[in-house]
Write a protein that holds these residues in place. Structure first.
Motif, PDB file in Angstrom:
ATOM      1  N   TYR A 126       0.839  -1.191   0.000  1.00 53.05           N
ATOM      2  CA  TYR A 126       0.000   0.000   0.000  1.00 53.05           C
ATOM      3  C   TYR A 126       0.877   1.245   0.000  1.00 53.05           C
ATOM      4  O   TYR A 126       2.010   1.208   0.470  1.00 53.05           O
ATOM      5  CB  TYR A 126      -0.915   0.000   1.228  1.00 53.05           C
ATOM      6  CG  TYR A 126      -1.920  -1.129   1.219  1.00 53.05           C
ATOM      7  CD1 TYR A 126      -3.181  -0.951   0.688  1.00 53.05           C
ATOM      8  CD2 TYR A 126      -1.602  -2.384   1.728  1.00 53.05           C
ATOM      9  CE1 TYR A 126      -4.112  -1.985   0.668  1.00 53.05           C
ATOM     10  CE2 TYR A 126      -2.523  -3.424   1.707  1.00 53.05           C
ATOM     11  CZ  TYR A 126      -3.767  -3.217   1.181  1.00 53.05           C
ATOM     12  OH  TYR A 126      -4.674  -4.241   1.153  1.00 53.05           O
ATOM     13  N   GLU A 127       0.322   2.345  -0.499  1.00 47.89           N
ATOM     14  CA  GLU A 127       1.064   3.603  -0.567  1.00 47.89           C
ATOM     15  C   GLU A 127       1.326   4.181   0.815  1.00 47.89           C
ATOM     16  O   GLU A 127       2.308   4.887   1.017  1.00 47.89           O
ATOM     17  CB  GLU A 127       0.293   4.632  -1.399  1.00 47.89           C
ATOM     18  CG  GLU A 127       0.202   4.272  -2.862  1.00 47.89           C
ATOM     19  CD  GLU A 127      -0.620   5.282  -3.648  1.00 47.89           C
ATOM     20  OE1 GLU A 127      -0.731   6.436  -3.213  1.00 47.89           O
ATOM     21  OE2 GLU A 127      -1.139   4.904  -4.705  1.00 47.89           O
ATOM     22  N   ILE A 128       0.465   3.890   1.766  1.00 46.46           N
ATOM     23  CA  ILE A 128       0.567   4.441   3.110  1.00 46.46           C
ATOM     24  C   ILE A 128       0.834   3.303   4.101  1.00 46.46           C
ATOM     25  O   ILE A 128       0.256   2.226   3.975  1.00 46.46           O
ATOM     26  CB  ILE A 128      -0.723   5.224   3.478  1.00 46.46           C
ATOM     27  CG1 ILE A 128      -0.601   5.885   4.841  1.00 46.46           C
ATOM     28  CG2 ILE A 128      -1.935   4.344   3.403  1.00 46.46           C
ATOM     29  CD1 ILE A 128      -1.756   6.834   5.156  1.00 46.46           C
ATOM     30  N   SER A 129       1.738   3.539   5.035  1.00 43.33           N
ATOM     31  CA  SER A 129       2.065   2.494   6.008  1.00 43.33           C
ATOM     32  C   SER A 129       0.867   2.227   6.917  1.00 43.33           C
ATOM     33  O   SER A 129      -0.029   3.069   7.066  1.00 43.33           O
ATOM     34  CB  SER A 129       3.264   2.913   6.858  1.00 43.33           C
ATOM     35  OG  SER A 129       2.895   3.933   7.784  1.00 43.33           O
ATOM     36  N   ALA A 130       0.866   1.060   7.542  1.00 36.43           N
ATOM     37  CA  ALA A 130      -0.212   0.704   8.461  1.00 36.43           C
ATOM     38  C   ALA A 130      -0.288   1.703   9.611  1.00 36.43           C
ATOM     39  O   ALA A 130      -1.380   2.111  10.028  1.00 36.43           O
ATOM     40  CB  ALA A 130      -0.007  -0.714   8.994  1.00 36.43           C
ATOM     41  N   GLU A 131       0.861   2.113  10.120  1.00 38.00           N
ATOM     42  CA  GLU A 131       0.904   3.075  11.220  1.00 38.00           C
ATOM     43  C   GLU A 131       0.310   4.415  10.797  1.00 38.00           C
ATOM     44  O   GLU A 131      -0.487   5.007  11.533  1.00 38.00           O
ATOM     45  CB  GLU A 131       2.340   3.278  11.717  1.00 38.00           C
ATOM     46  CG  GLU A 131       2.941   2.080  12.425  1.00 38.00           C
ATOM     47  CD  GLU A 131       3.474   0.992  11.490  1.00 38.00           C
ATOM     48  OE1 GLU A 131       3.464   1.178  10.234  1.00 38.00           O
ATOM     49  OE2 GLU A 131       3.880  -0.060  12.002  1.00 38.00           O
ATOM     50  N   ASP A 132       0.697   4.884   9.615  1.00 38.75           N
ATOM     51  CA  ASP A 132       0.169   6.159   9.121  1.00 38.75           C
ATOM     52  C   ASP A 132      -1.331   6.082   8.872  1.00 38.75           C
ATOM     53  O   ASP A 132      -2.064   7.039   9.121  1.00 38.75           O
ATOM     54  CB  ASP A 132       0.898   6.605   7.846  1.00 38.75           C
ATOM     55  CG  ASP A 132       2.328   7.065   8.118  1.00 38.75           C
ATOM     56  OD1 ASP A 132       2.656   7.336   9.296  1.00 38.75           O
ATOM     57  OD2 ASP A 132       3.108   7.152   7.150  1.00 38.75           O
ATOM     58  N   PHE A 133      -1.797   4.931   8.380  1.00 39.98           N
ATOM     59  CA  PHE A 133      -3.232   4.773   8.146  1.00 39.98           C
ATOM     60  C   PHE A 133      -3.995   4.807   9.472  1.00 39.98           C
ATOM     61  O   PHE A 133      -5.016   5.486   9.599  1.00 39.98           O
ATOM     62  CB  PHE A 133      -3.527   3.472   7.393  1.00 39.98           C
ATOM     63  CG  PHE A 133      -4.995   3.266   7.124  1.00 39.98           C
ATOM     64  CD1 PHE A 133      -5.666   4.066   6.211  1.00 39.98           C
ATOM     65  CD2 PHE A 133      -5.702   2.283   7.790  1.00 39.98           C
ATOM     66  CE1 PHE A 133      -7.029   3.887   5.970  1.00 39.98           C
ATOM     67  CE2 PHE A 133      -7.059   2.103   7.550  1.00 39.98           C
ATOM     68  CZ  PHE A 133      -7.722   2.902   6.635  1.00 39.98           C
ATOM     69  N   ALA A 134      -3.494   4.082  10.477  1.00 36.54           N
ATOM     70  CA  ALA A 134      -4.148   4.084  11.798  1.00 36.54           C
ATOM     71  C   ALA A 134      -4.172   5.495  12.373  1.00 36.54           C
ATOM     72  O   ALA A 134      -5.192   5.941  12.910  1.00 36.54           O
ATOM     73  CB  ALA A 134      -3.431   3.123  12.743  1.00 36.54           C
ATOM     74  N   ASN A 135      -3.054   6.207  12.248  1.00 35.27           N
ATOM     75  CA  ASN A 135      -3.003   7.593  12.742  1.00 35.27           C
ATOM     76  C   ASN A 135      -4.003   8.478  12.001  1.00 35.27           C
ATOM     77  O   ASN A 135      -4.666   9.317  12.608  1.00 35.27           O
ATOM     78  CB  ASN A 135      -1.593   8.160  12.613  1.00 35.27           C
ATOM     79  CG  ASN A 135      -0.629   7.530  13.597  1.00 35.27           C
ATOM     80  OD1 ASN A 135      -1.028   7.031  14.644  1.00 35.27           O
ATOM     81  ND2 ASN A 135       0.646   7.543  13.247  1.00 35.27           N
ATOM     82  N   MET A 136      -4.113   8.291  10.688  1.00 38.01           N
ATOM     83  CA  MET A 136      -5.044   9.087   9.890  1.00 38.01           C
ATOM     84  C   MET A 136      -6.482   8.841  10.355  1.00 38.01           C
ATOM     85  O   MET A 136      -7.263   9.783  10.507  1.00 38.01           O
ATOM     86  CB  MET A 136      -4.920   8.751   8.397  1.00 38.01           C
ATOM     87  CG  MET A 136      -5.859   9.580   7.521  1.00 38.01           C
ATOM     88  SD  MET A 136      -6.026   9.037   5.787  1.00 38.01           S
ATOM     89  CE  MET A 136      -4.419   8.540   5.321  1.00 38.01           C
ATOM     90  N   VAL A 137      -6.819   7.579  10.581  1.00 37.26           N
ATOM     91  CA  VAL A 137      -8.164   7.245  11.028  1.00 37.26           C
ATOM     92  C   VAL A 137      -8.463   7.965  12.340  1.00 37.26           C
ATOM     93  O   VAL A 137      -9.488   8.630  12.482  1.00 37.26           O
ATOM     94  CB  VAL A 137      -8.355   5.715  11.192  1.00 37.26           C
ATOM     95  CG1 VAL A 137      -9.656   5.397  11.920  1.00 37.26           C
ATOM     96  CG2 VAL A 137      -8.309   5.020   9.834  1.00 37.26           C
TER      97      VAL A 137
END
Length: 189
Positions: A126-137
């Motif tokens: 994915y273009e965005i890391s799992a950590e960054d996605f969780a933070n975004m949410v």
């Protein structure tokens, strides 16, 4: 008998129900799918501990009566959700899936664990890391900033944010597993 066009069984009939039933009964002649058979059924082998934990959580969400098995009607309901479920139905399921400890809220660690597990199973970069996605949410939908997402925050926040909705839906898309099974069914005709 009445109109059953909206029911799980009717929706599944559009997806070659007799073949699904045959596959279900071939894989688990007892009519009850165990966790081990669930993994075999969907071709999930050699999973990491994290991914195995995620699959167990998924199994538990499909085991609606909490008896440790998935019977054919629970299987029908699960397939109906995956194949035909509306946004709200899927979001309710996603919330239940993410709420690993059953507390009624999703914390950042639960969300991160599931995201990482899903990515490991899907094998997609994915273009965005799992950590960054969780933070975004959490940055976008944790309205009260308590570090937990209530059911209401999750449902409202995801539905109002088209980007998160799209990313979440794509990350939990199980159609590749369904397509694999359909390919096996066509090959066994």
């Amino acid at each position: 008998m009445g109109n059953t066009s909206g029911s799980s069984v009717a929706e599944l009939q559009a997806c070659e129900s007799h073949q699904w039933y045959r596959k279900f009964m071939t894989e688990c002649p007892s009519g009850l799918l165990t966790f081990y058979e669930f993994k075999q059924f969907f071709g999930l082998k050699n999973l990491s501990i994290t991914s195995d934990s995620y699959v167990r959580t998924m199994f538990t969400t499909f085991d609606m009566n909490d008896d440790g098995f998935i019977d054919f009607m629970e299987y029908v309901a699960a397939l109906s959700l995956v194949l035909r479920g509306g946004v709200q139905q899927k979001l309710r399921w996603y919330f239940k899936l993410y709420d690993i400890d059953g507390s009624g809220c999703i914390d950042r660690d639960e969300l991160l664990l599931i995201i990482k597990s899903i990515r490991a199973i899907n094998g997609i970069n994915y273009e965005i890391s799992a950590e960054d996605f969780a933070n975004m949410v959490f940055d976008r939908i944790d309205i009260n900033g308590d570090g937990e997402l209530s059911y209401e925050e999750f449902m409202e926040g995801i539905q109002k944010d088209e980007i998160l909705l799209k990313m979440l839906t794509e990350s939990l898309d199980l159609s590749h597993i369904v397509q694999k099974i359909q390919g096996e069914l066509r090959g066994n005709k």
